[in-house]
Write an enzyme that holds these catalytic residues in place. Structure first.
Site, mmCIF file in Angstrom:
data_model
loop_
_atom_site.group_PDB
_atom_site.id
_atom_site.type_symbol
_atom_site.label_atom_id
_atom_site.label_comp_id
_atom_site.label_asym_id
_atom_site.label_seq_id
_atom_site.Cartn_x
_atom_site.Cartn_y
_atom_site.Cartn_z
ATOM 1 N N LYS A 153 0.858 -1.177 0.000
ATOM 2 C CA LYS A 153 0.000 0.000 0.000
ATOM 3 C C LYS A 153 0.898 1.231 0.000
ATOM 4 O O LYS A 153 1.777 1.362 0.855
ATOM 5 C CB LYS A 153 -0.933 -0.001 1.205
ATOM 6 C CG LYS A 153 -2.054 -1.028 1.087
ATOM 7 C CD LYS A 153 -3.022 -0.900 2.232
ATOM 8 C CE LYS A 153 -4.235 -1.815 2.025
ATOM 9 N NZ LYS A 153 -5.104 -1.366 0.930
ATOM 10 N N ASP A 183 -0.875 -0.727 -4.354
ATOM 11 C CA ASP A 183 -2.237 -0.243 -4.159
ATOM 12 C C ASP A 183 -2.153 1.202 -3.686
ATOM 13 O O ASP A 183 -1.719 1.476 -2.568
ATOM 14 C CB ASP A 183 -2.976 -1.105 -3.130
ATOM 15 C CG ASP A 183 -4.440 -0.703 -2.972
ATOM 16 O OD1 ASP A 183 -4.877 0.253 -3.652
ATOM 17 O OD2 ASP A 183 -5.146 -1.347 -2.178
ATOM 18 N N GLU A 209 -3.202 -0.829 -8.150
ATOM 19 C CA GLU A 209 -4.645 -0.683 -7.943
ATOM 20 C C GLU A 209 -5.012 0.781 -7.750
ATOM 21 O O GLU A 209 -4.361 1.509 -7.008
ATOM 22 C CB GLU A 209 -5.090 -1.472 -6.695
ATOM 23 C CG GLU A 209 -4.901 -2.971 -6.806
ATOM 24 C CD GLU A 209 -5.349 -3.693 -5.538
ATOM 25 O OE1 GLU A 209 -6.267 -3.205 -4.858
ATOM 26 O OE2 GLU A 209 -4.751 -4.743 -5.229
ATOM 27 N N ASP A 234 -10.307 -1.119 -8.308
ATOM 28 C CA ASP A 234 -10.765 -1.643 -7.032
ATOM 29 C C ASP A 234 -11.990 -0.856 -6.572
ATOM 30 O O ASP A 234 -13.130 -1.256 -6.797
ATOM 31 C CB ASP A 234 -9.626 -1.570 -6.015
ATOM 32 C CG ASP A 234 -9.991 -2.098 -4.645
ATOM 33 O OD1 ASP A 234 -11.142 -2.512 -4.456
ATOM 34 O OD2 ASP A 234 -9.130 -2.106 -3.751
ATOM 35 N N LYS A 261 -13.981 -7.725 -4.497
ATOM 36 C CA LYS A 261 -14.222 -7.865 -3.063
ATOM 37 C C LYS A 261 -15.715 -8.122 -2.901
ATOM 38 O O LYS A 261 -16.513 -7.180 -2.902
ATOM 39 C CB LYS A 261 -13.799 -6.599 -2.320
ATOM 40 C CG LYS A 261 -12.318 -6.304 -2.420
ATOM 41 C CD LYS A 261 -11.954 -4.981 -1.757
ATOM 42 C CE LYS A 261 -10.447 -4.749 -1.795
ATOM 43 N NZ LYS A 261 -10.070 -3.421 -1.271
#
Length: 354
Positions: A153, A183, A209, A234, A261
């Site tokens: 991240k 991400d 992402e 995402d 997700k």
């Protein structure tokens, strides 16, 4: 007749989880329990994994919607009479609980080689944001544990420091030995995104992402066309439930990948539709859990295991919590498996008691 109730549950992080949006120390979730009144000891359980601050169902009436669903189930004579909820995480929990009940109430949501303990699912190692020293320590920990795919991240510390971290990783592990995913959680802007992506591409990045915030279709389409790094969407999927809305987004942006997700993108039936539409457009995908407990993680893993995919999935969040639900899910190196012979489920008393 069917019976149902929901049970609030709070999960506590072992360490604060930092994203570009927030710092998380706890996670409030809800379990949905469904059974037949003539057999109260045989019940299905699903997780209504509300993600505050991110899910499109983070609204003041969330618990009322759960209560209304339970009232509807309690008045239904069969599964066919249940009115399906609009809220995506409640759909996810309802699908899980019903599948569990129909498969014998043994936490088997989808039958596959994985749920029988025969197969493994490869996963990426997730590196949460932190200061440079903390992130470096976490990177070393994952590398030493044998991970062959890391997801970092980014966007939470100085960009130059993040480049230094990537340089450190690549000094030890070239791209053919270690896959790197990033991400950004929408932390770049349309003005600086392309220049940052060009600098990041020097480190052999598999994908990134959501480089910019969602619902900027023109800017995201340009990035997908010009970026030297494959872009995966995402947050862009959240809130798109109608098939027309999904196809419009995919056709407008044309990403290389989408990240699924299920608790945020409409549940399993909706995720199946996303895969169908992506396959038609030659868009790749993988699944990621969204900080669910092991109830939700188990459901997502069993769903993923029904597809013929060898890509590492983002399913390694079970160890984040001090008070997660005990389950047969086992993480070893960079895989998760279902130890159905030696593992066991231990549910909170509020769920397990009639």
């Amino acid at each position: 007749m069917l019976k149902a109730k929901y049970i609030p549950y709070t999960l506590h992080f072992r360490q604060p989880a930092v994203t570009s949006r927030d710092i998380l120390t706890r996670r409030d979730t809800y379990y949905l329990k469904i059974w037949h009144d003539e057999a109260p000891d045989c019940f299905g359980v699903g997780e209504c994994a509300l993600f505050r601050g991110l899910g499109d169902d983070d609204k003041p009436d969330y618990e009322k919607r759960l209560a209304d669903l339970c009232d509807n189930i309690n008045q239904s004579h069969s599964i066919d009479n249940i009115e399906w909820p609009e809220y995506t995480s409640i759909c996810f929990g309802l699908e899980t609980a019903l599948n569990d009940l129909q498969n014998g109430a043994k936490r088997i949501i989808y039958r596959s080689g994985w749920s029988q303990g025969l197969d493994e699912i490869p996963i990426n190692g997730l590196i949460w944001m932190g200061d440079a020293r903390t992130m470096l320590s976490r990177i070393d920990e994952k590398l030493n544990a044998g991970f062959r795919c890391l997801k970092l991240k980014i966007g939470g510390i100085n960009f130059e420091e993040e480049l230094d971290l990537l340089g450190y990783i690549r000094s030890k592990y070239p791209p053919e030995q270690l896959e790197l995913r990033l991400d950004a959680n929408g932390s770049f802007t349309p003005d600086n995104a392309l220049s940052r992506l060009e600098r990041l591409s020097r480190y052999g990045i598999h994908s990134i992402e959501q480089p910019i915030k969602p619902r900027q279709y023109d800017a995201m389409r340009r990035l997908c066309n010009e970026s030297p790094i494959a872009i995966a969407l995402d947050e862009e999927l959240i809130g798109l439930h109608a098939t027309n809305d999904k196809t419009e987004m995919l056709d407008s942006i044309r990403p290389r990948y989408i990240i699924l997700k299920p608790s945020l993108c409409g549940g399993f039936r909706s995720a199946d539709k996303w895969i169908e539409l992506a396959d038609e457009r030659n868009i790749g995908w993988w699944a990621t859990s969204a900080l669910e407990s092991n109830i939700g993680l188990n459901a997502i893993a069993q769903w993923v295991s029904t597809f013929d995919t060898t890509m590492p999935q983002g399913l390694g969040t079970g160890a984040l919590y001090t008070d997660n639900i005990t389950s047969p899910i086992v993480q070893e190196r960079d895989i998760i498996r279902y130890d159905h012979k030696n593992g066991t489920w231990r549910l909170p008393e509020d769920i397990s008691q009639p």
